[in-house]
Design a protein around this motif. Sequence first.
Motif, PDB file in Angstrom:
ATOM      1  N   LEU A  14       0.833  -1.204   0.000  1.00 15.77           N
ATOM      2  CA  LEU A  14       0.000   0.000   0.000  1.00 15.77           C
ATOM      3  C   LEU A  14       0.863   1.248   0.000  1.00 15.77           C
ATOM      4  CD1 LEU A  14      -2.653   1.583   0.302  1.00 15.77           C
ATOM      5  CD2 LEU A  14      -2.516   1.154   2.776  1.00 15.77           C
ATOM      6  N   HIS A  15       1.884   1.250   0.838  1.00 12.75           N
ATOM      7  CA  HIS A  15       2.766   2.402   0.960  1.00 12.75           C
ATOM      8  C   HIS A  15       3.463   2.686  -0.369  1.00 12.75           C
ATOM      9  CE1 HIS A  15       4.983   5.401   2.962  1.00 12.75           C
ATOM     10  NE2 HIS A  15       6.022   4.686   3.359  1.00 12.75           N
ATOM     11  N   ALA A  16       4.004   1.659  -1.008  1.00 10.29           N
ATOM     12  CA  ALA A  16       4.712   1.835  -2.271  1.00 10.29           C
ATOM     13  C   ALA A  16       3.778   2.347  -3.365  1.00 10.29           C
ATOM     14  CB  ALA A  16       5.353   0.520  -2.695  1.00 10.29           C
ATOM     15  N   LEU A  17       2.583   1.763  -3.452  1.00  9.40           N
ATOM     16  CA  LEU A  17       1.633   2.187  -4.477  1.00  9.40           C
ATOM     17  C   LEU A  17       1.178   3.623  -4.238  1.00  9.40           C
ATOM     18  CD1 LEU A  17      -0.125   1.578  -6.930  1.00  9.40           C
ATOM     19  CD2 LEU A  17      -1.825   0.572  -5.379  1.00  9.40           C
ATOM     20  N   SER A  18       0.871   3.965  -2.995  1.00  8.50           N
ATOM     21  CA  SER A  18       0.400   5.310  -2.682  1.00  8.50           C
ATOM     22  C   SER A  18       1.477   6.346  -2.977  1.00  8.50           C
ATOM     23  CB  SER A  18      -0.022   5.395  -1.209  1.00  8.50           C
ATOM     24  OG  SER A  18      -1.137   4.559  -0.959  1.00  8.50           O
ATOM     25  N   GLU A  19       2.722   6.050  -2.598  1.00  9.68           N
ATOM     26  CA  GLU A  19       3.810   6.994  -2.856  1.00  9.68           C
ATOM     27  C   GLU A  19       4.022   7.177  -4.355  1.00  9.68           C
ATOM     28  OE1 GLU A  19       5.501   8.917  -0.658  1.00  9.68           O
ATOM     29  OE2 GLU A  19       4.090   8.146   0.820  1.00  9.68           O
ATOM     30  N   THR A  20       3.921   6.105  -5.115  1.00 13.75           N
ATOM     31  CA  THR A  20       4.097   6.196  -6.570  1.00 13.75           C
ATOM     32  C   THR A  20       3.011   7.066  -7.194  1.00 13.75           C
ATOM     33  OG1 THR A  20       5.136   4.006  -6.646  1.00 13.75           O
ATOM     34  CG2 THR A  20       4.230   4.862  -8.708  1.00 13.75           C
ATOM     35  N   LEU A  21       1.758   6.815  -6.816  1.00 11.83           N
ATOM     36  CA  LEU A  21       0.655   7.605  -7.358  1.00 11.83           C
ATOM     37  C   LEU A  21       0.742   9.060  -6.925  1.00 11.83           C
ATOM     38  CD1 LEU A  21      -2.259   5.040  -6.885  1.00 11.83           C
ATOM     39  CD2 LEU A  21      -1.309   5.827  -9.064  1.00 11.83           C
ATOM     40  N   ASP A  22       1.156   9.297  -5.689  1.00  9.39           N
ATOM     41  CA  ASP A  22       1.286  10.676  -5.203  1.00  9.39           C
ATOM     42  C   ASP A  22       2.357  11.437  -5.985  1.00  9.39           C
ATOM     43  OD1 ASP A  22      -0.711  10.319  -3.369  1.00  9.39           O
ATOM     44  OD2 ASP A  22       0.595  10.246  -1.613  1.00  9.39           O
ATOM     45  N   THR A  23       3.463  10.783  -6.305  1.00 11.89           N
ATOM     46  CA  THR A  23       4.504  11.448  -7.080  1.00 11.89           C
ATOM     47  C   THR A  23       3.990  11.834  -8.458  1.00 11.89           C
ATOM     48  OG1 THR A  23       6.318  10.299  -5.950  1.00 11.89           O
ATOM     49  CG2 THR A  23       6.799  11.223  -8.103  1.00 11.89           C
ATOM     50  N   VAL A  24       3.333  10.898  -9.134  1.00 13.57           N
ATOM     51  CA  VAL A  24       2.815  11.178 -10.474  1.00 13.57           C
ATOM     52  C   VAL A  24       1.799  12.314 -10.424  1.00 13.57           C
ATOM     53  CG1 VAL A  24       1.558  10.247 -12.450  1.00 13.57           C
ATOM     54  CG2 VAL A  24       3.211   8.817 -11.234  1.00 13.57           C
ATOM     55  N   MET A  25       0.903  12.242  -9.459  1.00 12.13           N
ATOM     56  CA  MET A  25      -0.138  13.263  -9.359  1.00 12.13           C
ATOM     57  C   MET A  25       0.459  14.622  -9.005  1.00 12.13           C
ATOM     58  SD  MET A  25      -3.734  12.768  -7.393  1.00 12.13           S
ATOM     59  CE  MET A  25      -5.016  14.011  -7.424  1.00 12.13           C
ATOM     60  N   ALA A  26       1.439  14.624  -8.112  1.00 10.73           N
ATOM     61  CA  ALA A  26       2.053  15.882  -7.694  1.00 10.73           C
ATOM     62  C   ALA A  26       2.761  16.572  -8.849  1.00 10.73           C
ATOM     63  CB  ALA A  26       3.029  15.637  -6.545  1.00 10.73           C
ATOM     64  N   ARG A  27       3.272  15.809  -9.802  1.00 11.38           N
ATOM     65  CA  ARG A  27       3.923  16.423 -10.968  1.00 11.38           C
ATOM     66  C   ARG A  27       2.937  17.276 -11.763  1.00 11.38           C
ATOM     67  NH1 ARG A  27       8.989  14.968 -11.635  1.00 11.38           N
ATOM     68  NH2 ARG A  27       9.749  12.966 -10.812  1.00 11.38           N
ATOM     69  N   HIS A  28       1.673  16.900 -11.718  1.00  7.19           N
ATOM     70  CA  HIS A  28       0.649  17.689 -12.408  1.00  7.19           C
ATOM     71  C   HIS A  28       0.177  18.874 -11.559  1.00  7.19           C
ATOM     72  CE1 HIS A  28       0.269  14.774 -15.657  1.00  7.19           C
ATOM     73  NE2 HIS A  28       0.192  13.808 -14.763  1.00  7.19           N
ATOM     74  N   LEU A  29       0.658  18.965 -10.323  1.00 13.85           N
ATOM     75  CA  LEU A  29       0.245  20.034  -9.423  1.00 13.85           C
ATOM     76  C   LEU A  29       1.349  21.051  -9.157  1.00 13.85           C
ATOM     77  CD1 LEU A  29      -1.643  17.830  -6.817  1.00 13.85           C
ATOM     78  CD2 LEU A  29      -2.703  19.628  -8.201  1.00 13.85           C
ATOM     79  N   VAL A  30       2.562  20.780  -9.637  1.00 14.62           N
ATOM     80  CA  VAL A  30       3.684  21.682  -9.372  1.00 14.62           C
ATOM     81  C   VAL A  30       3.336  23.091  -9.861  1.00 14.62           C
ATOM     82  CG1 VAL A  30       6.070  22.245  -9.959  1.00 14.62           C
ATOM     83  CG2 VAL A  30       5.445  19.891  -9.398  1.00 14.62           C
ATOM     84  N   GLY A  31       3.482  24.053  -8.965  1.00 17.53           N
ATOM     85  CA  GLY A  31       3.182  25.439  -9.306  1.00 17.53           C
ATOM     86  C   GLY A  31       1.735  25.817  -9.104  1.00 17.53           C
ATOM     87  N   SER A  32       0.902  24.880  -8.684  1.00 23.03           N
ATOM     88  CA  SER A  32      -0.526  25.159  -8.477  1.00 23.03           C
ATOM     89  C   SER A  32      -0.906  24.941  -7.019  1.00 23.03           C
ATOM     90  CB  SER A  32      -1.394  24.240  -9.343  1.00 23.03           C
ATOM     91  OG  SER A  32      -1.084  24.373 -10.704  1.00 23.03           O
ATOM     92  N   ALA A  33      -1.825  25.754  -6.537  1.00 24.17           N
ATOM     93  CA  ALA A  33      -2.418  25.494  -5.223  1.00 24.17           C
ATOM     94  C   ALA A  33      -3.327  24.277  -5.361  1.00 24.17           C
ATOM     95  CB  ALA A  33      -3.222  26.699  -4.761  1.00 24.17           C
ATOM     96  N   VAL A  34      -3.406  23.483  -4.307  1.00 22.44           N
ATOM     97  CA  VAL A  34      -4.246  22.286  -4.365  1.00 22.44           C
ATOM     98  C   VAL A  34      -5.649  22.637  -3.880  1.00 22.44           C
ATOM     99  CG1 VAL A  34      -4.505  19.876  -3.701  1.00 22.44           C
ATOM    100  CG2 VAL A  34      -2.213  20.863  -3.922  1.00 22.44           C
ATOM    101  N   ASP A  35      -6.606  22.608  -4.797  1.00 24.05           N
ATOM    102  CA  ASP A  35      -8.013  22.757  -4.450  1.00 24.05           C
ATOM    103  C   ASP A  35      -8.784  21.695  -5.228  1.00 24.05           C
ATOM    104  OD1 ASP A  35      -8.266  23.676  -7.093  1.00 24.05           O
ATOM    105  OD2 ASP A  35      -8.240  25.778  -6.492  1.00 24.05           O
ATOM    106  N   ARG A  36     -10.097  21.708  -5.114  1.00 23.19           N
ATOM    107  CA  ARG A  36     -10.842  20.609  -5.740  1.00 23.19           C
ATOM    108  C   ARG A  36     -10.678  20.593  -7.253  1.00 23.19           C
ATOM    109  NH1 ARG A  36     -17.121  20.925  -4.645  1.00 23.19           N
ATOM    110  NH2 ARG A  36     -16.339  20.957  -2.511  1.00 23.19           N
TER     111      ARG A  36
END
Length: 238
Positions: free
Chosen positions: A105-127
């Motif tokens: 679970l930890h490995a999968l969650s960290e992998t998905l979080d990294t990929v998703m965060a790359r699409h959020l770089v420079g943006s505030a996180v909102d819905r």
Amino acid sequence: MFEDAQRILVELEVVNRERAQRVADPSLAASVVALKAYQQQRFARSYADLLASPRYAAAARFFLDELYGPKDFSQRDEQFARVVPGLVRLFPREIVETVEVLAKLHALSETLDTVMARHLVGSAVDRHSYLRAWQATGQPQAREQQIDFTLAVGRDLDRLTRKPLIRASLHLMRGPARAAGLPALQQFLETGFDTFKAMGGAAEFLATVGARERQLVRALFDARDAADEDSGALGQLP
């Protein structure tokens, strides 16, 4: 036992690779932290009723603190990697199996979080930015597996509470676990065991979590316009 250790180490190596990417890219690291904080807020919003329930509050808080959010698990992971071969000898087989699911679970969650965060770089996180990053990340099968692993950890803890000798073994292992460099893992297991034991059966709790998480995942993938973003299951998003 050797195979158990190898499987856990493989998952921890995945986590280490994700952390290395973030160390090399501070903006990515900042986005991951912001993403995790947002996801923790989302969980608290989705399960406000369980967090307020006398029966389920402790279990919901355990999920919130241990499986969601920006908590730094590096100490626990370092303990894992350092002494995994000893872990599989020290802990009962049922606990080793739970630790393996937790590592997956930890490995999968960290992998998905990294990929998703790359699409959020420079943006505030909102819905809205969260939804866009979720859809850009895709991987619906991985999201389903993430839910499955989360529920599996809960089912394992619930099952272990029906084995009094396991709790006695955990208590007896405090000293050896500390000596082996495993205090964070020991604390996680004891807290999880005691939390699920006090709940008196986790079936309804886990069914609620599974149903709400799958409903939200479907809504995140299916949303197509601003009206969708602010309605239905997506109303759970802060």
